[in-house]
Scaffold this motif. Structure first.
Motif, PDB file in Angstrom:
ATOM      1  N   ARG A 194      59.102 -85.341 -36.755  1.00 23.95           N
ATOM      2  CA  ARG A 194      59.094 -84.038 -37.404  1.00 23.95           C
ATOM      3  C   ARG A 194      60.075 -83.157 -36.643  1.00 23.95           C
ATOM      4  NH1 ARG A 194      54.235 -79.646 -37.510  1.00 23.95           N
ATOM      5  NH2 ARG A 194      54.806 -79.643 -35.324  1.00 23.95           N
ATOM      6  N   GLU A 198      57.152 -72.105 -36.354  1.00 20.33           N
ATOM      7  CA  GLU A 198      56.101 -72.289 -35.356  1.00 20.33           C
ATOM      8  C   GLU A 198      56.338 -71.512 -34.073  1.00 20.33           C
ATOM      9  OE1 GLU A 198      55.403 -76.469 -34.796  1.00 20.33           O
ATOM     10  OE2 GLU A 198      54.191 -76.586 -36.635  1.00 20.33           O
ATOM     11  N   GLY A 200      56.478 -71.824 -42.382  1.00 19.92           N
ATOM     12  CA  GLY A 200      56.549 -73.033 -41.571  1.00 19.92           C
ATOM     13  C   GLY A 200      57.029 -72.809 -40.153  1.00 19.92           C
ATOM     14  N   GLU A 226      66.902 -78.862 -33.492  1.00 22.82           N
ATOM     15  CA  GLU A 226      65.717 -78.762 -32.653  1.00 22.82           C
ATOM     16  C   GLU A 226      65.933 -77.654 -31.631  1.00 22.82           C
ATOM     17  OE1 GLU A 226      62.614 -80.959 -31.840  1.00 22.82           O
ATOM     18  OE2 GLU A 226      62.866 -80.643 -33.986  1.00 22.82           O
ATOM     19  N   GLU A 262      62.251 -70.220 -33.114  1.00 25.48           N
ATOM     20  CA  GLU A 262      62.595 -70.996 -34.306  1.00 25.48           C
ATOM     21  C   GLU A 262      62.927 -70.058 -35.457  1.00 25.48           C
ATOM     22  OE1 GLU A 262      59.765 -73.943 -35.475  1.00 25.48           O
ATOM     23  OE2 GLU A 262      59.556 -74.748 -33.450  1.00 25.48           O
ATOM     24  N   THR A 265      61.758 -76.109 -42.921  1.00 23.59           N
ATOM     25  CA  THR A 265      61.066 -75.998 -41.637  1.00 23.59           C
ATOM     26  C   THR A 265      60.060 -77.126 -41.464  1.00 23.59           C
ATOM     27  OG1 THR A 265      59.421 -74.527 -42.626  1.00 23.59           O
ATOM     28  CG2 THR A 265      61.311 -73.486 -41.557  1.00 23.59           C
ATOM     29  N   GLN A 266      59.930 -77.576 -40.207  1.00 27.49           N
ATOM     30  CA  GLN A 266      58.956 -78.609 -39.839  1.00 27.49           C
ATOM     31  C   GLN A 266      59.032 -79.804 -40.789  1.00 27.49           C
ATOM     32  OE1 GLN A 266      57.793 -77.907 -36.961  1.00 27.49           O
ATOM     33  NE2 GLN A 266      58.593 -75.826 -37.102  1.00 27.49           N
ATOM     34  N   ASP A 315      62.260 -79.328 -36.250  1.00 29.97           N
ATOM     35  CA  ASP A 315      62.077 -77.889 -36.457  1.00 29.97           C
ATOM     36  C   ASP A 315      62.749 -77.418 -37.742  1.00 29.97           C
ATOM     37  OD1 ASP A 315      60.726 -77.775 -34.036  1.00 29.97           O
ATOM     38  OD2 ASP A 315      62.517 -77.239 -32.900  1.00 29.97           O
TER      39      ASP A 315
END
Length: 317
Positions: free
Chosen positions: A227, A193, A191, A240, A197, A214-215, A229
């Motif tokens: 949504r 991105e 997950g 975030e 992260e 995640t996400q 992080d």
């Protein structure tokens, strides 16, 4: 006298062996040293007007500088898979089977080790380590956090799966590197991105905090709210990472509106910048720990002489 900048049409826009160009009479050695050509490696040149990337250098290495059986590997392989951002001048990682000789070349990082059947593949004309072997190598050659960054990206792009990576390691149990592979895979998450992260998540877990999701999508009665992080949904705490895209005013405004809805929904949202990740991560960990504690999380005390519990490979779906 200034060196000639003659550019034969046969060499324009190309990467080539300097010795062959001279032998064919296309250039003299003096002309080869002119500003018209850019040296990439020993006896390997590129048209100076050709944009040179890490991929360009990898292709040149695979074509001219390594023996049969060798392959582009490690972070360079990850770059060819689109899972690592490498600079044009970064050294190229190469895996060479044991017992195969390869000369020392500036700009190459040569690694030697056993190469099993299926460990190397042809990717658009360049011999590169398979996704599973690439993950094995980065787990062996890089520190844990950076290895997970690469593995996250490989999983995110669906080049491999956790089960395949775990099986690859277990099939080689006892070989140097198999435990490092399992440890890195146990911390990986498809997950993620972005590399930052990934670094944030792994460092939080290594600091002893519970593993975040995640996400994570927050909804209210079936309606999308936001949504985030990283999130600990049971405690309504989120993190975030504020990346470079936050320099765009419209995106920044949209993002803050989205996160304000979370705060109104009784979420704690903590923001991490690149500077804090680099210079004050311990302080950020303390803030996340305090937020989780305020929401009822209680860390299990470690026994005498025990480090915080590691994430097991089985914890990753």
């Amino acid at each position: 006298m200034p060196r000639s900048s003659r550019r034969p049409p046969q060499l324009r826009g190309r990467v080539f062996r300097g010795s062959r160009a001279v032998a064919r009479g296309l250039l003299t050695r003096n002309e080869l040293r002119s500003s018209a050509w850019r040296p990439l490696f020993r006896d390997v040149y590129a048209d100076a007007q050709l944009p040179v990337t890490h991929r360009t250098r990898c292709e040149a290495v695979a074509r001219w500088l390594v023996p049969p059986g060798a392959a582009i590997a490690g972070r360079s392989a990850a770059a060819l898979y689109g899972c690592w951002r490498a600079g044009a001048d970064d050294a190229v990682d190469v895996l060479v089977p044991r017992g195969v000789r390869v000369g020392s070349v500036a700009g190459l990082r040569v690694h030697r080790g056993p190469v099993d059947a299926g460990d190397v593949v042809d990717r658009v004309g360049t011999v590169v380590t398979s996704p599973e072997r690439t993950c094995w190598d980065v787990a062996s050659w890089l520190d844990l956090v950076e290895a997970v960054v690469v593995i996250d990206a490989m999983l995110s792009r669906r080049l491999t799966e956790v089960s395949a990576l775990r099986g690859y390691a277990l099939d080689r149990a006892g070989r140097r590197g198999w435990r490092a592979m399992l440890r890195a895979v146990g911390l990986a998450d498809a997950g993620a991105e972005s590399p930052q992260e990934s670094r944030t998540r792994v460092r939080l877990v290594l600091a002893g905090l519970p593993r975040p999701r995640t996400q994570w999508v927050v909804s209210d009665r079936g309606r999308f709210v936001a949504r985030v992080d990283l999130a600990w949904p049971d405690y309504r705490v989120a993190v975030e990472y504020d990346g470079l895209w936050h320099d765009e005013p419209a995106q920044f405004d949209s993002d803050r509106r989205r996160l304000n809805k979370l705060v109104g929904g009784d979420w704690i949202v903590l923001h991490l910048t690149a500077r804090r990740l680099r210079e004050d991560f311990d302080g950020f960990v303390a803030e996340v720990r305090a937020a989780l504690r305020a929401r009822g999380h209680r860390a299990r005390p470690a026994g005498p002489g025990r480090a915080p519990a590691m994430v097991r490979p089985s914890d990753v779906g």
